[in-house]
Design an enzyme around this catalytic site. Sequence first.
Site, short mmCIF file in Angstrom:
data_model
loop_
_atom_site.label_atom_id
_atom_site.label_comp_id
_atom_site.label_asym_id
_atom_site.label_seq_id
_atom_site.Cartn_x
_atom_site.Cartn_y
_atom_site.Cartn_z
N LYS A 193 44.13 37.04 33.52
CA LYS A 193 44.65 35.71 33.84
C LYS A 193 44.94 35.69 35.33
O LYS A 193 45.70 36.53 35.83
CB LYS A 193 45.92 35.45 33.03
CG LYS A 193 46.61 34.15 33.40
CD LYS A 193 47.80 33.94 32.49
CE LYS A 193 48.56 32.68 32.85
NZ LYS A 193 49.73 32.51 31.97
N LYS A 246 41.03 33.77 31.87
CA LYS A 246 41.63 32.46 32.16
C LYS A 246 41.82 32.30 33.66
O LYS A 246 42.36 33.23 34.28
CB LYS A 246 42.97 32.43 31.45
CG LYS A 246 43.79 31.21 31.70
CD LYS A 246 45.09 31.32 30.95
CE LYS A 246 45.98 30.20 31.40
NZ LYS A 246 47.28 30.29 30.84
C1 PBG Z 1 52.18 30.57 31.12
C2 PBG Z 1 50.96 29.79 30.82
C3 PBG Z 1 50.29 28.95 31.76
C4 PBG Z 1 49.18 28.41 31.08
C5 PBG Z 1 49.18 28.90 29.77
N1 PBG Z 1 50.30 29.78 29.63
C6 PBG Z 1 50.63 28.56 33.12
C7 PBG Z 1 51.11 29.53 34.10
O1 PBG Z 1 50.74 30.70 34.08
O2 PBG Z 1 51.90 29.10 34.93
C8 PBG Z 1 48.22 27.47 31.72
C9 PBG Z 1 47.26 26.75 30.85
C10 PBG Z 1 46.56 25.61 31.47
O3 PBG Z 1 46.63 25.38 32.69
O4 PBG Z 1 45.90 24.87 30.73
N2 PBG Z 1 52.77 31.26 30.11
#
Ligand code: PBG
Length: 321
Positions: A193, A246
Amino acid sequence: MRRPRRNRRTQGIRSLVKETRLSPDQLVYPLFLVDGEGIREEVSSLPGNYRLSVDKAIATIESSLERGLSKFILFPSVSDEHKDKRASYSFDPGNFYLQAARTFKRRFPNTVLISDAALDPYSSDGHDGLVKDGEILNDETLPILAKMAVEQARAGFDIIGPSDMMDGRVGTIRAALDHSGFTNTGIMSYTAKYASAFYGPFRDALDSAPKTGDKKTYQMDPANRREALIEADLDIGEGADFLMVKPAVHYLDVILSLREYTDLPIAAYHVSGECAMLHAAARNGWLDLESAVEETLLAIRRAGADVIITYFARDLAERMV
Ligand code: PBG
Protein backbone atom coordinates in the site's frame (compact mmCIF):
# COMPACT_ATOMS: atom_id res chain seq x y z
CA MET A 1 0.70 -15.13 -43.98
CA ARG A 2 -0.03 -14.82 -40.26
CA ARG A 3 -3.02 -12.52 -39.98
CA PRO A 4 -3.82 -11.79 -36.31
CA ARG A 5 -6.78 -9.71 -37.53
CA ARG A 6 -8.65 -12.93 -38.37
CA ASN A 7 -9.20 -13.39 -34.66
CA ARG A 8 -10.58 -9.88 -34.32
CA ARG A 9 -12.99 -10.06 -37.25
CA THR A 10 -16.32 -10.52 -35.47
CA GLN A 11 -17.66 -9.98 -31.96
CA GLY A 12 -18.15 -13.75 -31.71
CA ILE A 13 -14.53 -14.55 -32.55
CA ARG A 14 -13.26 -11.76 -30.32
CA SER A 15 -15.22 -13.14 -27.39
CA LEU A 16 -13.78 -16.59 -28.11
CA VAL A 17 -10.17 -15.41 -27.82
CA LYS A 18 -10.66 -12.97 -24.94
CA GLU A 19 -7.82 -13.60 -22.50
CA THR A 20 -9.22 -11.68 -19.55
CA ARG A 21 -12.76 -11.41 -18.29
CA LEU A 22 -14.59 -9.42 -15.66
CA SER A 23 -17.16 -11.10 -13.48
CA PRO A 24 -19.11 -9.77 -10.47
CA ASP A 25 -17.68 -12.78 -8.61
CA GLN A 26 -14.28 -11.08 -8.52
CA LEU A 27 -15.49 -7.65 -7.50
CA VAL A 28 -15.64 -6.23 -4.00
CA TYR A 29 -17.74 -3.16 -3.26
CA PRO A 30 -16.64 -0.73 -0.49
CA LEU A 31 -19.36 0.43 1.91
CA PHE A 32 -18.91 3.50 4.14
CA LEU A 33 -20.95 3.03 7.30
CA VAL A 34 -22.17 5.63 9.79
CA ASP A 35 -23.95 5.32 13.10
CA GLY A 36 -27.63 6.25 13.09
CA GLU A 37 -30.70 5.61 11.01
CA GLY A 38 -32.03 6.74 7.66
CA ILE A 39 -28.70 8.20 6.60
CA ARG A 40 -27.67 8.12 2.95
CA GLU A 41 -25.26 10.96 2.15
CA GLU A 42 -23.49 10.99 -1.17
CA VAL A 43 -19.71 11.42 -1.01
CA SER A 44 -19.29 14.41 -3.29
CA SER A 45 -15.96 13.30 -4.70
CA LEU A 46 -17.24 9.75 -5.30
CA PRO A 47 -20.49 10.11 -7.25
CA GLY A 48 -22.91 7.24 -6.66
CA ASN A 49 -21.23 6.26 -3.37
CA TYR A 50 -22.77 7.04 -0.01
CA ARG A 51 -22.18 7.13 3.69
CA LEU A 52 -24.87 4.75 4.88
CA SER A 53 -26.50 3.87 8.16
CA VAL A 54 -27.14 0.15 8.63
CA ASP A 55 -30.78 0.25 7.48
CA LYS A 56 -29.80 1.98 4.23
CA ALA A 57 -26.80 -0.29 3.76
CA ILE A 58 -29.13 -3.28 3.97
CA ALA A 59 -31.02 -1.95 0.95
CA THR A 60 -27.73 -1.45 -0.92
CA ILE A 61 -26.60 -4.98 -0.12
CA GLU A 62 -29.96 -6.36 -1.22
CA SER A 63 -29.83 -4.61 -4.58
CA SER A 64 -26.18 -5.61 -5.01
CA LEU A 65 -27.04 -9.26 -4.44
CA GLU A 66 -29.69 -8.98 -7.16
CA ARG A 67 -26.86 -7.96 -9.48
CA GLY A 68 -24.72 -10.92 -8.46
CA LEU A 69 -22.44 -8.83 -6.29
CA SER A 70 -21.95 -10.38 -2.86
CA LYS A 71 -18.56 -9.20 -1.61
CA PHE A 72 -18.22 -6.09 0.50
CA ILE A 73 -15.42 -4.30 2.31
CA LEU A 74 -16.73 -2.21 5.20
CA PHE A 75 -15.32 1.08 6.49
CA PRO A 76 -16.62 3.02 9.51
CA SER A 77 -17.12 6.77 9.59
CA VAL A 78 -16.74 7.45 13.31
CA SER A 79 -17.94 10.64 14.99
CA ASP A 80 -15.34 12.70 16.86
CA GLU A 81 -16.82 11.92 20.29
CA HIS A 82 -15.86 8.26 19.81
CA LYS A 83 -12.29 8.98 18.74
CA ASP A 84 -9.40 8.93 21.18
CA LYS A 85 -5.65 8.48 21.09
CA ARG A 86 -5.89 4.71 21.69
CA ALA A 87 -8.71 4.10 19.22
CA SER A 88 -10.56 2.24 22.00
CA TYR A 89 -13.90 2.37 20.16
CA SER A 90 -12.36 0.09 17.51
CA PHE A 91 -12.63 -3.01 19.72
CA ASP A 92 -15.74 -2.08 21.68
CA PRO A 93 -18.09 -4.98 20.82
CA GLY A 94 -21.03 -2.55 20.92
CA ASN A 95 -19.60 -0.21 18.30
CA PHE A 96 -21.85 0.38 15.31
CA TYR A 97 -19.36 -1.09 12.81
CA LEU A 98 -19.29 -4.49 14.53
CA GLN A 99 -23.06 -4.36 15.06
CA ALA A 100 -23.50 -3.68 11.35
CA ALA A 101 -21.39 -6.72 10.42
CA ARG A 102 -23.48 -8.88 12.78
CA THR A 103 -26.70 -7.60 11.23
CA PHE A 104 -25.48 -8.12 7.64
CA LYS A 105 -24.22 -11.64 8.31
CA ARG A 106 -27.43 -12.68 10.01
CA ARG A 107 -29.54 -11.30 7.20
CA PHE A 108 -27.28 -12.19 4.26
CA PRO A 109 -25.24 -15.24 5.30
CA ASN A 110 -23.89 -15.75 1.77
CA THR A 111 -22.11 -12.43 1.56
CA VAL A 112 -18.35 -12.19 1.96
CA LEU A 113 -17.51 -9.41 4.41
CA ILE A 114 -14.02 -7.94 4.58
CA SER A 115 -13.03 -5.68 7.47
CA ASP A 116 -10.62 -2.80 7.82
CA ALA A 117 -8.17 -3.34 10.67
CA ALA A 118 -6.37 -0.07 11.32
CA LEU A 119 -6.59 2.68 13.92
CA ASP A 120 -7.17 5.70 11.69
CA PRO A 121 -10.98 5.83 11.58
CA TYR A 122 -11.05 5.67 15.40
CA SER A 123 -7.97 7.72 16.25
CA SER A 124 -8.11 11.35 17.35
CA ASP A 125 -4.66 11.68 15.73
CA GLY A 126 -5.95 10.40 12.39
CA HIS A 127 -2.98 8.06 12.10
CA ASP A 128 -3.05 4.30 11.61
CA GLY A 129 -0.95 3.65 14.70
CA LEU A 130 -0.50 5.03 18.21
CA VAL A 131 1.27 8.38 18.15
CA LYS A 132 3.85 9.37 20.77
CA ASP A 133 5.87 12.58 20.54
CA GLY A 134 5.12 12.75 16.83
CA GLU A 135 6.26 9.20 16.20
CA ILE A 136 3.90 6.52 14.86
CA LEU A 137 4.54 3.50 17.08
CA ASN A 138 4.85 0.08 15.48
CA ASP A 139 4.81 -2.68 18.11
CA GLU A 140 2.78 -0.80 20.72
CA THR A 141 -0.12 -0.68 18.24
CA LEU A 142 -0.20 -4.47 17.80
CA PRO A 143 -2.31 -5.40 20.86
CA ILE A 144 -5.02 -2.97 19.74
CA LEU A 145 -5.06 -4.46 16.24
CA ALA A 146 -5.21 -7.97 17.69
CA LYS A 147 -8.24 -7.08 19.83
CA MET A 148 -9.90 -5.29 16.91
CA ALA A 149 -9.37 -8.26 14.59
CA VAL A 150 -10.77 -10.76 17.10
CA GLU A 151 -13.89 -8.64 17.65
CA GLN A 152 -14.30 -8.32 13.88
CA ALA A 153 -14.06 -12.10 13.48
CA ARG A 154 -16.55 -12.56 16.32
CA ALA A 155 -18.96 -10.14 14.62
CA GLY A 156 -18.92 -12.33 11.53
CA PHE A 157 -16.38 -10.82 9.16
CA ASP A 158 -15.05 -13.54 6.85
CA ILE A 159 -11.76 -11.82 6.11
CA ILE A 160 -9.76 -9.34 8.18
CA GLY A 161 -8.00 -6.55 6.28
CA PRO A 162 -4.97 -5.18 8.12
CA SER A 163 -4.38 -1.92 6.26
CA ASP A 164 -1.80 0.08 8.20
CA MET A 165 1.36 -1.08 6.34
CA MET A 166 3.33 -1.45 9.54
CA ASP A 167 5.45 -4.41 10.48
CA GLY A 168 4.35 -7.72 11.99
CA ARG A 169 0.60 -7.19 11.47
CA VAL A 170 -0.33 -10.42 9.75
CA GLY A 171 1.56 -12.68 12.17
CA THR A 172 0.11 -11.04 15.26
CA ILE A 173 -3.44 -11.00 13.92
CA ARG A 174 -3.19 -14.64 12.74
CA ALA A 175 -2.00 -15.73 16.18
CA ALA A 176 -4.74 -13.74 17.93
CA LEU A 177 -7.45 -15.16 15.67
CA ASP A 178 -6.23 -18.72 16.12
CA HIS A 179 -5.92 -18.27 19.87
CA SER A 180 -9.57 -17.17 20.03
CA GLY A 181 -10.76 -20.07 17.89
CA PHE A 182 -11.17 -18.13 14.63
CA THR A 183 -8.92 -20.40 12.60
CA ASN A 184 -11.28 -20.13 9.63
CA THR A 185 -11.23 -16.35 9.44
CA GLY A 186 -8.96 -15.23 6.62
CA ILE A 187 -6.53 -12.33 6.28
CA MET A 188 -6.31 -10.07 3.26
CA SER A 189 -3.13 -8.15 3.87
CA TYR A 190 -2.54 -4.70 2.45
CA THR A 191 0.86 -5.93 1.31
CA ALA A 192 1.94 -3.09 -0.94
CA LYS A 193 0.00 0.00 0.00
CA TYR A 194 1.63 3.16 -1.21
CA ALA A 195 1.71 6.64 0.35
CA SER A 196 -0.51 7.85 -2.45
CA ALA A 197 -2.16 11.12 -3.44
CA PHE A 198 -5.15 9.09 -4.64
CA TYR A 199 -6.78 8.46 -1.24
CA GLY A 200 -8.24 11.98 -0.97
CA PRO A 201 -11.94 11.24 -1.57
CA PHE A 202 -11.81 8.29 0.87
CA ARG A 203 -10.40 10.48 3.62
CA ASP A 204 -13.16 13.02 2.90
CA ALA A 205 -15.74 10.27 3.13
CA LEU A 206 -14.50 9.09 6.53
CA ASP A 207 -13.00 12.34 7.79
CA SER A 208 -9.89 10.28 8.50
CA ALA A 209 -7.02 12.44 7.23
CA PRO A 210 -4.00 12.59 9.58
CA LYS A 211 -4.19 15.59 11.93
CA THR A 212 -0.44 16.17 11.61
CA GLY A 213 2.19 14.96 9.17
CA ASP A 214 1.64 12.29 6.55
CA LYS A 215 1.77 8.48 6.32
CA LYS A 216 5.18 8.18 4.65
CA THR A 217 6.87 6.42 7.58
CA TYR A 218 4.52 3.46 7.16
CA GLN A 219 2.99 3.44 3.68
CA MET A 220 5.37 2.63 0.82
CA ASP A 221 7.22 5.05 -1.41
CA PRO A 222 5.61 5.15 -4.88
CA ALA A 223 9.12 4.90 -6.31
CA ASN A 224 9.60 1.33 -5.08
CA ARG A 225 8.70 -1.97 -6.68
CA ARG A 226 11.25 -4.43 -5.24
CA GLU A 227 10.27 -3.43 -1.72
CA ALA A 228 6.81 -4.85 -2.48
CA LEU A 229 8.42 -8.29 -2.83
CA ILE A 230 10.00 -7.93 0.62
CA GLU A 231 6.57 -7.10 2.02
CA ALA A 232 5.04 -10.04 0.13
CA ASP A 233 7.64 -12.41 1.53
CA LEU A 234 6.85 -11.34 5.09
CA ASP A 235 3.06 -11.50 4.64
CA ILE A 236 3.25 -14.97 3.09
CA GLY A 237 5.49 -16.16 5.93
CA GLU A 238 3.14 -14.68 8.53
CA GLY A 239 0.13 -16.48 7.04
CA ALA A 240 -1.74 -14.07 4.76
CA ASP A 241 -4.50 -15.60 2.61
CA PHE A 242 -4.62 -12.76 0.07
CA LEU A 243 -2.05 -10.11 -0.84
CA MET A 244 -3.27 -6.67 -1.84
CA VAL A 245 -1.76 -3.94 -3.97
CA LYS A 246 -3.11 -0.42 -3.56
CA PRO A 247 -3.70 1.79 -5.54
CA ALA A 248 -4.24 -0.36 -8.62
CA VAL A 249 -4.00 1.39 -11.98
CA HIS A 250 -0.85 3.30 -11.12
CA TYR A 251 0.78 0.13 -9.78
CA LEU A 252 0.06 -2.47 -12.45
CA ASP A 253 3.75 -3.40 -12.51
CA VAL A 254 3.59 -4.23 -8.81
CA ILE A 255 0.48 -6.38 -9.35
CA LEU A 256 2.30 -8.29 -12.08
CA SER A 257 5.41 -8.73 -9.96
CA LEU A 258 3.42 -10.16 -7.06
CA ARG A 259 1.41 -12.36 -9.44
CA GLU A 260 4.65 -13.89 -10.67
CA TYR A 261 6.09 -14.14 -7.17
CA THR A 262 3.34 -16.07 -5.38
CA ASP A 263 0.45 -18.42 -6.01
CA LEU A 264 -1.69 -16.69 -3.40
CA PRO A 265 -4.67 -14.72 -4.71
CA ILE A 266 -3.83 -11.09 -5.45
CA ALA A 267 -6.31 -8.32 -4.74
CA ALA A 268 -6.02 -4.83 -6.19
CA TYR A 269 -7.71 -1.80 -4.65
CA HIS A 270 -8.87 0.61 -7.33
CA VAL A 271 -8.90 3.52 -4.90
CA SER A 272 -11.13 6.53 -4.45
CA GLY A 273 -8.92 8.99 -6.34
CA GLU A 274 -8.58 6.64 -9.29
CA CYS A 275 -12.37 6.41 -9.40
CA ALA A 276 -12.87 10.17 -8.96
CA MET A 277 -10.56 10.93 -11.90
CA LEU A 278 -12.72 8.91 -14.26
CA HIS A 279 -15.92 10.55 -13.01
CA ALA A 280 -14.44 14.03 -13.32
CA ALA A 281 -13.27 13.47 -16.90
CA ALA A 282 -16.58 11.89 -17.87
CA ARG A 283 -18.56 14.77 -16.36
CA ASN A 284 -16.56 17.14 -18.52
CA GLY A 285 -17.47 15.07 -21.54
CA TRP A 286 -13.81 14.15 -22.01
CA LEU A 287 -14.24 10.40 -21.98
CA ASP A 288 -16.98 7.81 -21.98
CA LEU A 289 -17.39 6.53 -18.43
CA GLU A 290 -18.70 3.03 -19.19
CA SER A 291 -15.98 2.05 -21.62
CA ALA A 292 -13.22 3.76 -19.63
CA VAL A 293 -14.26 1.88 -16.47
CA GLU A 294 -14.36 -1.44 -18.27
CA GLU A 295 -10.94 -0.87 -19.83
CA THR A 296 -9.51 0.19 -16.48
CA LEU A 297 -10.77 -2.86 -14.61
CA LEU A 298 -9.72 -5.19 -17.43
CA ALA A 299 -6.21 -3.74 -17.23
CA ILE A 300 -6.08 -4.50 -13.52
CA ARG A 301 -7.18 -8.09 -14.16
CA ARG A 302 -4.74 -8.43 -17.09
CA ALA A 303 -1.87 -7.37 -14.84
CA GLY A 304 -2.72 -10.35 -12.63
CA ALA A 305 -5.26 -9.32 -10.00
CA ASP A 306 -7.77 -12.01 -9.09
CA VAL A 307 -9.88 -9.68 -6.99
CA ILE A 308 -10.69 -6.02 -7.61
CA ILE A 309 -12.00 -3.74 -4.90
CA THR A 310 -13.74 -0.91 -6.71
CA TYR A 311 -16.37 1.80 -6.27
CA PHE A 312 -17.58 0.83 -9.75
CA ALA A 313 -18.47 -2.73 -8.69
CA ARG A 314 -22.21 -2.03 -8.57
CA ASP A 315 -22.32 -0.25 -11.94
CA LEU A 316 -20.30 -2.97 -13.58
CA ALA A 317 -22.31 -5.81 -12.04
CA GLU A 318 -25.51 -4.14 -13.20
CA ARG A 319 -24.25 -4.06 -16.76
CA MET A 320 -23.27 -7.72 -16.60
CA VAL A 321 -26.60 -9.19 -15.48
C1 PBG B 1 -6.68 3.46 5.84
C2 PBG B 1 -7.28 3.28 4.49
C3 PBG B 1 -7.23 4.23 3.44
C4 PBG B 1 -7.91 3.66 2.35
C5 PBG B 1 -8.38 2.39 2.74
N1 PBG B 1 -7.96 2.16 4.09
C6 PBG B 1 -6.69 5.58 3.38
C7 PBG B 1 -5.40 5.92 3.98
O1 PBG B 1 -4.48 5.11 4.02
O2 PBG B 1 -5.30 7.06 4.43
C8 PBG B 1 -8.08 4.34 1.04
C9 PBG B 1 -9.04 3.77 0.07
C10 PBG B 1 -9.40 4.66 -1.05
O3 PBG B 1 -8.81 5.72 -1.28
O4 PBG B 1 -10.35 4.30 -1.77
N2 PBG B 1 -6.88 2.52 6.78
